[in-house]
Design an enzyme around this catalytic site. Sequence first.
Site, PDB file in Angstrom:
ATOM      1  N   TYR A 195       0.827  -1.229   0.000  1.00  0.00           N
ATOM      2  CA  TYR A 195       0.000   0.000   0.000  1.00  0.00           C
ATOM      3  C   TYR A 195       0.857   1.274   0.000  1.00  0.00           C
ATOM      4  CZ  TYR A 195      -3.085   3.490   2.247  1.00  0.00           C
ATOM      5  OH  TYR A 195      -3.768   4.622   2.585  1.00  0.00           O
ATOM      6  N   ASP A 197      10.029  -7.365  -3.653  1.00  0.00           N
ATOM      7  CA  ASP A 197       8.803  -7.661  -2.883  1.00  0.00           C
ATOM      8  C   ASP A 197       8.476  -9.137  -3.067  1.00  0.00           C
ATOM      9  OD1 ASP A 197       6.055  -5.598  -2.161  1.00  0.00           O
ATOM     10  OD2 ASP A 197       5.916  -7.785  -2.118  1.00  0.00           O
ATOM     11  N   SER A 222       6.768   3.172  12.934  1.00  0.00           N
ATOM     12  CA  SER A 222       5.349   3.289  13.298  1.00  0.00           C
ATOM     13  C   SER A 222       5.186   4.003  14.624  1.00  0.00           C
ATOM     14  CB  SER A 222       4.770   1.882  13.413  1.00  0.00           C
ATOM     15  OG  SER A 222       3.521   1.903  14.049  1.00  0.00           O
ATOM     16  N   TYR A 245       4.700  -6.400  17.151  1.00  0.00           N
ATOM     17  CA  TYR A 245       4.818  -5.561  15.949  1.00  0.00           C
ATOM     18  C   TYR A 245       5.586  -4.276  16.264  1.00  0.00           C
ATOM     19  CZ  TYR A 245       3.488  -1.968  12.612  1.00  0.00           C
ATOM     20  OH  TYR A 245       3.531  -0.918  11.730  1.00  0.00           O
ATOM     21  N   LYS A 298       9.563  -2.806  15.214  1.00  0.00           N
ATOM     22  CA  LYS A 298       9.866  -1.501  14.606  1.00  0.00           C
ATOM     23  C   LYS A 298      10.931  -0.778  15.444  1.00  0.00           C
ATOM     24  CE  LYS A 298       7.100  -1.587  11.065  1.00  0.00           C
ATOM     25  NZ  LYS A 298       7.639  -1.605   9.692  1.00  0.00           N
ATOM     26  N   PHE A 306       1.728   7.492  11.609  1.00  0.00           N
ATOM     27  CA  PHE A 306       0.521   7.343  12.419  1.00  0.00           C
ATOM     28  C   PHE A 306      -0.463   6.546  11.536  1.00  0.00           C
ATOM     29  CE2 PHE A 306       1.274   9.344  16.546  1.00  0.00           C
ATOM     30  CZ  PHE A 306       2.618   9.590  16.364  1.00  0.00           C
ATOM     31  N   HIS A 354      -8.095  -2.226   8.614  1.00  0.00           N
ATOM     32  CA  HIS A 354      -8.047  -0.783   8.858  1.00  0.00           C
ATOM     33  C   HIS A 354      -9.432  -0.134   8.754  1.00  0.00           C
ATOM     34  CE1 HIS A 354      -3.857  -1.780   7.816  1.00  0.00           C
ATOM     35  NE2 HIS A 354      -3.634  -0.978   8.839  1.00  0.00           N
ATOM     36  N   ILE A 414     -17.837  -0.676  16.060  1.00  0.00           N
ATOM     37  CA  ILE A 414     -16.940   0.261  16.749  1.00  0.00           C
ATOM     38  C   ILE A 414     -16.305  -0.488  17.917  1.00  0.00           C
ATOM     39  CG2 ILE A 414     -16.750   2.437  18.003  1.00  0.00           C
ATOM     40  CD1 ILE A 414     -19.117   3.498  16.541  1.00  0.00           C
ATOM     41  N   PHE A 415     -14.976  -0.533  17.907  1.00  0.00           N
ATOM     42  CA  PHE A 415     -14.276  -1.254  18.964  1.00  0.00           C
ATOM     43  C   PHE A 415     -14.115  -0.359  20.198  1.00  0.00           C
ATOM     44  CE2 PHE A 415     -11.960  -3.710  15.380  1.00  0.00           C
ATOM     45  CZ  PHE A 415     -12.995  -4.624  15.303  1.00  0.00           C
ATOM     46  N   ARG A 454      -7.506   8.910  16.317  1.00  0.00           N
ATOM     47  CA  ARG A 454      -6.322   8.592  15.521  1.00  0.00           C
ATOM     48  C   ARG A 454      -6.008   9.760  14.593  1.00  0.00           C
ATOM     49  NH1 ARG A 454      -6.128   5.381  18.801  1.00  0.00           N
ATOM     50  NH2 ARG A 454      -5.856   3.121  18.705  1.00  0.00           N
ATOM     51  N   ASP A 458      -5.536  -1.358  21.974  1.00  0.00           N
ATOM     52  CA  ASP A 458      -5.738  -0.065  21.313  1.00  0.00           C
ATOM     53  C   ASP A 458      -5.538   1.088  22.294  1.00  0.00           C
ATOM     54  OD1 ASP A 458      -6.321  -0.675  18.687  1.00  0.00           O
ATOM     55  OD2 ASP A 458      -8.491  -0.732  18.978  1.00  0.00           O
TER      56      ASP A 458
END
Length: 321
Positions: free
Chosen positions: A10, A30, A115, A139, A143, A167, A187, A205-206, A219, A283
């Site tokens: 992406y 890739d 990230s 993750y 990074k 972000f 996402h 909605i989490f 975010r 989160d």
Amino acid sequence: MILVSGGAGYVGSHCVKQLLQRGYEVMVFDNLSEGRREAVLTERFVQADLLDREALNRAFAEYSIDAVMHFAGLIKVGESVDDPQVYYQNNVVGTLNLLQTMHKHGVDRMIFSSSAAVYGDPAVIPIPESHPKRPKNPYGKTKWMVEQLLEDYAHAYGLRSISLRYFNAAGCDPAGELGENHHPETHLIPIVLDAALGRRECITIFGTDYDTPDGTCLRDYIHVNDLAEAHILTLEALKKGCASSAYNLGIGRGYSVREVIDVCRQVTGREIPLEEGKRRPGDPPQLIADPTCIQKDLGWQPRFTELDEIVSTAWEWRSKA
Ligand code: UFG
């Protein structure tokens, strides 16, 4: 020639497009595990894995590489908790292979996709680069480990790098040639747009009980072309001899999950059924960048400063995909 690892993904594919538009020669490395062949906009393409050191060596021997933009990596936070070894193997060992090959071939500049996950739960908002690094999941740890590897490579071998701490990357190529296409998609914006298109029943909605103005997470959404622009400025700065560093990349403004859904309703003009669900583990309530360092040092300014503009570009691509 710029080697772009993950150039079929992406953010990588959008950066390749901007590099080509600015007249850079680009080759993409890739493994197509997540990326798509049709998103590779250069003929110079090697389908291989960063864990394949022979393939890396051959690519560096065949092409005369000046600098590397390193996007390749696994990005799913939840998956990294369930299967950390795959994350350390791909994101850390893979990057180490890439760095070793660069060192061997005398390539001494890298731009690394880091990230906001390196910070963990923010102690202050907006988050400056100096904020403590307390990544909460494998993750984010991978990074941060790579950022530390890069610091040591700079000291020991003079390999200069800039880590860009994204972000929330969002939106798509305004020309409609490239988009966001993860499998499975996790996402928020693409999921909401799929709900608008009837490809999903609804958006969940989490968590609606966070300590935020409307109870949902905030975010900082940054358009993928603004990310790409920052990569080009960074590449130019490294070429001019700047020292290694790390920068936040966000626009410095937070939108809640409910606000994102409302903006998607406005942009699409469609019904978007929603349900309120439980919090997603891990989160943070808010992730908002302080982007002043990259603005001051490199003159970066986001062109997409309103969420509806970002969502419009995502909608344009997704509604046709
Ligand atoms: N969300 C929902 N419902 C969904 C999907 C997401 O409510 O179906 C919420 C999330 O809980 C979060 C917000 O929407 O509050 C954004 O979620 P995303 O999954 O789109 O993005 P994240 O903020 O979780 O993750 C992003 C990057 C990660 C990176 C992280 C921290 O995608 O790679 O920021 O930098 F690790």
